[in-house]
Design an enzyme around this catalytic site. Structure first.
Site, PDB file in Angstrom:
ATOM      1  N   GLY A  14       0.812  -1.211   0.000  1.00 29.78           N
ATOM      2  CA  GLY A  14       0.000   0.000   0.000  1.00 29.78           C
ATOM      3  C   GLY A  14       0.845   1.260   0.000  1.00 29.78           C
ATOM      4  N   GLY A  16      -0.241   4.453   0.199  1.00 30.41           N
ATOM      5  CA  GLY A  16      -1.016   5.616   0.631  1.00 30.41           C
ATOM      6  C   GLY A  16      -0.192   6.399   1.646  1.00 30.41           C
ATOM      7  N   PHE A  17      -0.874   7.179   2.476  1.00 32.32           N
ATOM      8  CA  PHE A  17      -0.142   8.007   3.451  1.00 32.32           C
ATOM      9  C   PHE A  17       0.749   7.153   4.346  1.00 32.32           C
ATOM     10  CE2 PHE A  17      -3.916  10.672   2.643  1.00 32.32           C
ATOM     11  CZ  PHE A  17      -3.280  11.843   2.286  1.00 32.32           C
ATOM     12  N   VAL A  83      -2.095  -7.211  -4.020  1.00 26.53           N
ATOM     13  CA  VAL A  83      -1.816  -8.280  -3.058  1.00 26.53           C
ATOM     14  C   VAL A  83      -3.138  -8.972  -2.725  1.00 26.53           C
ATOM     15  CG1 VAL A  83      -1.056  -8.767  -0.705  1.00 26.53           C
ATOM     16  CG2 VAL A  83       0.266  -7.217  -2.159  1.00 26.53           C
ATOM     17  N   GLU A 174     -18.370  17.750   3.137  1.00 24.39           N
ATOM     18  CA  GLU A 174     -17.531  18.487   2.184  1.00 24.39           C
ATOM     19  C   GLU A 174     -18.078  18.342   0.766  1.00 24.39           C
ATOM     20  OE1 GLU A 174     -13.517  16.992   3.042  1.00 24.39           O
ATOM     21  OE2 GLU A 174     -13.189  18.800   4.232  1.00 24.39           O
ATOM     22  N   ASP A 304      -5.378   3.394   7.941  1.00 26.35           N
ATOM     23  CA  ASP A 304      -6.782   2.972   7.893  1.00 26.35           C
ATOM     24  C   ASP A 304      -6.940   1.457   7.972  1.00 26.35           C
ATOM     25  OD1 ASP A 304      -7.466   5.596   7.521  1.00 26.35           O
ATOM     26  OD2 ASP A 304      -8.592   5.288   5.672  1.00 26.35           O
TER      27      ASP A 304
HETATM   28  C1  LIG Z   1     -13.179  11.348   0.471  1.00 24.82           C
HETATM   29  C2  LIG Z   1     -12.195  11.340   1.609  1.00 24.82           C
HETATM   30  C3  LIG Z   1     -11.754  12.542   2.137  1.00 24.82           C
HETATM   31  C4  LIG Z   1     -10.828  12.561   3.183  1.00 24.82           C
HETATM   32  N1  LIG Z   1     -10.404  13.773   3.684  1.00 24.82           N
HETATM   33  C5  LIG Z   1      -9.479  13.792   4.658  1.00 24.82           C
HETATM   34  C6  LIG Z   1      -8.981  15.025   5.160  1.00 24.82           C
HETATM   35  O1  LIG Z   1      -9.416  16.107   4.733  1.00 24.82           O
HETATM   36  N2  LIG Z   1      -8.008  14.989   6.118  1.00 24.82           N
HETATM   37  C7  LIG Z   1      -7.515  13.808   6.591  1.00 24.82           C
HETATM   38  O2  LIG Z   1      -6.619  13.823   7.450  1.00 24.82           O
HETATM   39  N3  LIG Z   1      -7.975  12.631   6.160  1.00 24.82           N
HETATM   40  C8  LIG Z   1      -8.941  12.593   5.200  1.00 24.82           C
HETATM   41  N4  LIG Z   1      -9.411  11.394   4.749  1.00 24.82           N
HETATM   42  C9  LIG Z   1      -8.896  10.155   5.349  1.00 24.82           C
HETATM   43  C10 LIG Z   1      -7.529   9.823   4.764  1.00 24.82           C
HETATM   44  O3  LIG Z   1      -7.533   9.992   3.364  1.00 24.82           O
HETATM   45  C11 LIG Z   1      -7.196   8.390   5.129  1.00 24.82           C
HETATM   46  O4  LIG Z   1      -7.222   8.273   6.526  1.00 24.82           O
HETATM   47  C12 LIG Z   1      -5.822   8.013   4.602  1.00 24.82           C
HETATM   48  O5  LIG Z   1      -5.819   8.017   3.189  1.00 24.82           O
HETATM   49  C13 LIG Z   1      -5.401   6.633   5.103  1.00 24.82           C
HETATM   50  O6  LIG Z   1      -4.129   6.380   4.621  1.00 24.82           O
HETATM   51  P1  LIG Z   1      -3.664   4.890   4.382  1.00 24.82           P
HETATM   52  O7  LIG Z   1      -2.276   4.965   3.875  1.00 24.82           O
HETATM   53  O8  LIG Z   1      -3.956   4.094   5.585  1.00 24.82           O
HETATM   54  O9  LIG Z   1      -4.625   4.344   3.235  1.00 24.82           O
HETATM   55  P2  LIG Z   1      -4.794   4.845   1.741  1.00 24.82           P
HETATM   56  O10 LIG Z   1      -4.407   6.268   1.595  1.00 24.82           O
HETATM   57  O11 LIG Z   1      -6.171   4.446   1.359  1.00 24.82           O
HETATM   58  O12 LIG Z   1      -3.756   3.967   0.938  1.00 24.82           O
HETATM   59  C14 LIG Z   1      -3.909   2.584   0.783  1.00 24.82           C
HETATM   60  C15 LIG Z   1      -3.145   2.151  -0.448  1.00 24.82           C
HETATM   61  O13 LIG Z   1      -3.160   0.740  -0.518  1.00 24.82           O
HETATM   62  C16 LIG Z   1      -3.386   0.321  -1.843  1.00 24.82           C
HETATM   63  N5  LIG Z   1      -3.983  -1.008  -1.793  1.00 24.82           N
HETATM   64  C17 LIG Z   1      -5.177  -1.367  -1.269  1.00 24.82           C
HETATM   65  N6  LIG Z   1      -5.360  -2.688  -1.364  1.00 24.82           N
HETATM   66  C18 LIG Z   1      -4.263  -3.183  -1.968  1.00 24.82           C
HETATM   67  C19 LIG Z   1      -3.884  -4.483  -2.368  1.00 24.82           C
HETATM   68  N7  LIG Z   1      -4.657  -5.541  -2.124  1.00 24.82           N
HETATM   69  N8  LIG Z   1      -2.695  -4.641  -2.980  1.00 24.82           N
HETATM   70  C20 LIG Z   1      -1.906  -3.580  -3.240  1.00 24.82           C
HETATM   71  N9  LIG Z   1      -2.228  -2.314  -2.890  1.00 24.82           N
HETATM   72  C21 LIG Z   1      -3.400  -2.124  -2.258  1.00 24.82           C
HETATM   73  C22 LIG Z   1      -4.305   1.392  -2.411  1.00 24.82           C
HETATM   74  O14 LIG Z   1      -4.226   1.451  -3.829  1.00 24.82           O
HETATM   75  C23 LIG Z   1      -3.766   2.656  -1.736  1.00 24.82           C
HETATM   76  O15 LIG Z   1      -2.763   3.257  -2.530  1.00 24.82           O
HETATM   77  C24 LIG Z   1     -10.349  11.353   3.706  1.00 24.82           C
HETATM   78  C25 LIG Z   1     -10.798  10.136   3.189  1.00 24.82           C
HETATM   79  C26 LIG Z   1     -11.707  10.122   2.145  1.00 24.82           C
HETATM   80  C27 LIG Z   1     -12.192   8.808   1.586  1.00 24.82           C
END
Ligand SMILES: Cc1cc2nc3c(=O)[nH]c(=O)nc-3n(C[C@H](O)[C@H](O)[C@H](O)COP(=O)(O)OP(=O)(O)OC[C@H]3O[C@@H](n4cnc5c(N)ncnc54)[C@H](O)[C@@H]3O)c2cc1C
Length: 447
Positions: A14, A16-17, A83, A174, A304
Site C-alpha cells: 500500500g 497511501g499516506f 496483493v 464536504e 486505515d
Molecule cells: C473522500 C475522503 C476525504 C478525506 N479527507 C481527509 C482530510 O481532509 N483529512 C484527513 O486527514 N484525512 C482525510 N481522509 C482520510 C484519509 O484519506 C485516510 O485516513 C488516509 O488516506 C489513510 O491512509 P492509508 O495509507 O492508511 O490508506 P490509503 O491512503 O487508502 O492507501 C492505501 C493504499 O493501498 C493500496 N492497496 C489497497 N489494497 C491493496 C492491495 N490488495 N494490494 C496492493 N495495494 C493495495 C491502495 O491502492 C492505496 O494506494 C479522507 C478520506 C476520504 C475517503
C-alpha cells in the site's frame, strides 16, 4: 528474522499516506531494501477526491506517480500489483499474478473500502467517494445528468437534478458543500437554458448532527453554511435502499435520483480478510502500541488498515495525519529492531480535525486541546494541514496552491465527461414513470 538474510528487506503493501510515510523514512537508509507494492502506480490523495468529483481539480492533480516519488532512491523498488493474500508467519505478500514478496519486515498499509452496512442496492447503485476511479465516475455522472436534463427538461421531474449524499461526516459534508457551490455558481452559466434552480442536494444521516465528531459549535456552523447553500439536511434518518432511480429513507419517503453518493462509512481493504490476521472493529487489524501485530514479530499494520488505540484506549480516527505518522513511526521501530533495540509505543501528535463546507467556509478544531475556528481562517488552516499531508513534495504543493487560488477566484475547474459508463443513463419511458436503470454497478474500484 530469517537466518539466511541480513534482516534488512522491508515489504510494504500500500502506497497511501501510511505506506509512503514508512517508505520515505526508510529510503534514507541506503542499507535497507524496500519493496513497495500497490495496485495502482500512483498515490491517490483522498482529501482532494471530492474536488475531482465536482470538477474543481483534474484527476492528475489528486494522484502522484509512486515511481517519481522514489526515483532518487535506488533502494526502493516500486511494484505494481494487487496483493491477494498474506502469510504473516513468513512475512510474505502474494500478488494476483502469483509473485510472492517475502521480507524480514512486512508492513500492511492497504487502507479502506466503503462499508455499505448491507444497505440493499447500495453496492450496485451508489457512487462511493474513496478512490480516484470513484471520483471520476461520480464527476461523469454529475455532468451527465446536467447534459441529459439540458436536452430534455422533463428529466428534472424524474429526479435528474436530485443529488442524495449518504453520511454527514467530513466526506459527505464536504461533498455537499462543494456540489451546492457547483450548482449555485458554475452550472447556471454553463447551462443557461436549464432551470438549474430546480437542482436539490440532500444530505442524509442517521445521527443527530452534521460533522458528529466535531464540537457542537461546528455542528451549528456546518448546518448553517450548508443550508445557506440550499442543501436539505435530513438527520435521524437512515437510507433503507439505494435503487437505480431513487433512494428510500427510513421515514418511508423516496427521493428520485440518479446520483446517490456514498459517504456512509469505511472498513478495512479486502486483503485484511486474507491476511491470516485477526480482524477487529471495521475489519481492521488490531495492533500493539508499537504498531506490530500480536504474535507476529516484524509484521506491522498501519493507517486505515489498523485499529490503533490512543492514550484513552479509544481507536484513533481514520485520518491522513494518523496514517502518515504511523508510517514514520513504524519505520523508526523497524530501524530500532534492526539495531537490536526494542520499538517504542506510537504517540500520535493530534493536529486536530477540519472540514471544508464549500468556498471559503471551513471548521477546524486544532491541536490536542481542540481550539475551534471557523470561516476563512479555518479555510487557511485547512490549506496548511493538507500541504502537510503532501509530505513536503514541492510539485504537489504548487498544484494545490494553484487549485486554492482558482477556488478563491472562482475560476471554473475542468469539466470533462470522460467515463462513458457512468455517463450513460437509461431514462426509460418517463411517461410511464420510467424503468429501472443501471447505476454505476458494483463498487469495483481499482484502488
Ligand atoms: C473522500 C475522503 C476525504 C478525506 N479527507 C481527509 C482530510 O481532509 N483529512 C484527513 O486527514 N484525512 C482525510 N481522509 C482520510 C484519509 O484519506 C485516510 O485516513 C488516509 O488516506 C489513510 O491512509 P492509508 O495509507 O492508511 O490508506 P490509503 O491512503 O487508502 O492507501 C492505501 C493504499 O493501498 C493500496 N492497496 C489497497 N489494497 C491493496 C492491495 N490488495 N494490494 C496492493 N495495494 C493495495 C491502495 O491502492 C492505496 O494506494 C479522507 C478520506 C476520504 C475517503
Amino acid at each position: 528474522m530469517d537466518a539466511q538474510n541480513d534482516g534488512r528487506h522491508v515489504v510494504i503493501v500500500g502506497g497511501g499516506f501510511a505506506g509512503l510515510g514508512c517508505a520515505r523514512k526508510l529510503a534514507s537508509h541506503a542499507d535497507v531494501r524496500i519493496t513497495l507494492i500497490d495496485k495502482n502506480n500512483y498515490q491517490q490523495f483522498q482529501p482532494l477526491l471530492y474536488q475531482v468529483a465536482t470538477s474543481q481539480l483534474s484527476a492528475s492533480d489528486a494522484a502522484w506517480s509512486l515511481r517519481k516519488l522514489f526515483r532518487k532512491n535506488p533502494n526502493v523498488d516500486v511494484k505494481l500489483g494487487e496483493v491477494v493474500s498474506v502469510d504473516p508467519k513468513t512475512r510474505t505478500a502474494s500478488a494476483r499474478d502469483g509473485t510472492a514478496y517475502q521480507g524480514d519486515f512486512l508492513v500492511l498499509a492497504a487502507g479502506s473500502q466503503p462499508n455499505f452496512f448491507h444497505t440493499p442496492g447500495a453496492d450496485q447503485n451508489a457512487f462511493p467517494l474513496y478512490s480516484l476511479d470513484g471520483a471520476e465516475r461520480l464527476r461523469s455522472r454529475i455532468l451527465a445528468v446536467f447534459e441529459d436534463a439540458d436536452r430534455d427538461p422533463k428529466l428534472v421531474e424524474a429526479g435528474a437534478l436530485n443529488f442524495v449524499i449518504v453520511g454527514a461526516g467530513p466526506t459527505g459534508t464536504e461533498t455537499a458543500g462543494a456540489l451546492a457551490d457547483m450548482i449555485n455558481e458554475t452550472m447556471p452559466a454553463e447551462y443557461p437554458d436549464l432551470a438549474v434552480k430546480a437542482a436539490r442536494v440532500y444530505l442524509i444521516d442517521h445521527g443527530h448532527a452534521v460533522l458528529r465528531a466535531f464540537s457542537e459549535k461546528a455542528h451549528e456552523y456546518a448546518t448553517r453554511m450548508l443550508e445557506r447553500r440550499g442543501v436539505q439536511i435530513r438527520l435521524a434518518t437512515s437510507v433503507q435502499e439505494v435503487a437505480a432511480d431513487h433512494v428510500v429513507l427510513s421515514d418511508s419517503t423516496a427521493i428520485k435520483t440518479r446520483t446517490a453518493i456514498w459517504g456512509g462509512g469505511l472498513m478495512a481493504a479486502p486483503v485484511a480478510g486474507r491476511s491470516g490476521l485477526p480482524q477487529g472493529h471495521g475489519g481492521r487489524i488490531d495492533v500493539r502500541p508499537d504498531l506490530t501485530v500480536e504474535g507476529f514479530p516484524g509484521v506491522y499494520a498501519l493507517g486505515d488498515f489498523a485499529n490503533i488505540a490512543g492514550p484513552d484506549g479509544q481507536y484513533l480516527p481514520q485520518l491522513g495525519a494518523v496514517a502518515l505518522q504511523s508510517g514514520y513511526w513504524a519505520a523508526s521501530n523497524i530501524l530500532a529492531d534492526m539495531a537490536g533495540r526494542p520499538g517504542a509505543p506510537f504517540h500520535y501528535h493530534d493536529k486536530g480535525i477540519m472540514a471544508m463546507i464549500g468556498r471559503n467556509a471551513a471548521v477546524a478544531e486544532i491541536g490536542e486541546r481542540r481550539h475551534e475556528i471557523d470561516g476563512p481562517i479555518a479555510f487557511a488552516a485547512w490549506l496548511g494541514a493538507h500541504a502537510y499531508l503532501m509530505s513536503g513534495v514541492r510539485t504537489r504543493i504548487d498544484a494545490f496552491i494553484q487549485w486554492a487560488w482558482d477556488y478563491f477566484s472562482k475560476t471554473r475547474g475542468p469539466q470533462v465527461l470522460d467515463r462513458s459508463g457512468a455517463a450513460r443513463i437509461d431514462w426509460g419511458d418517463e411517461d410511464d414513470g420510467g424503468t429501472a436503470v443501471p447505476g454505476p454497478g458494483p463498487a469495483k474500484d481499482k484502488s
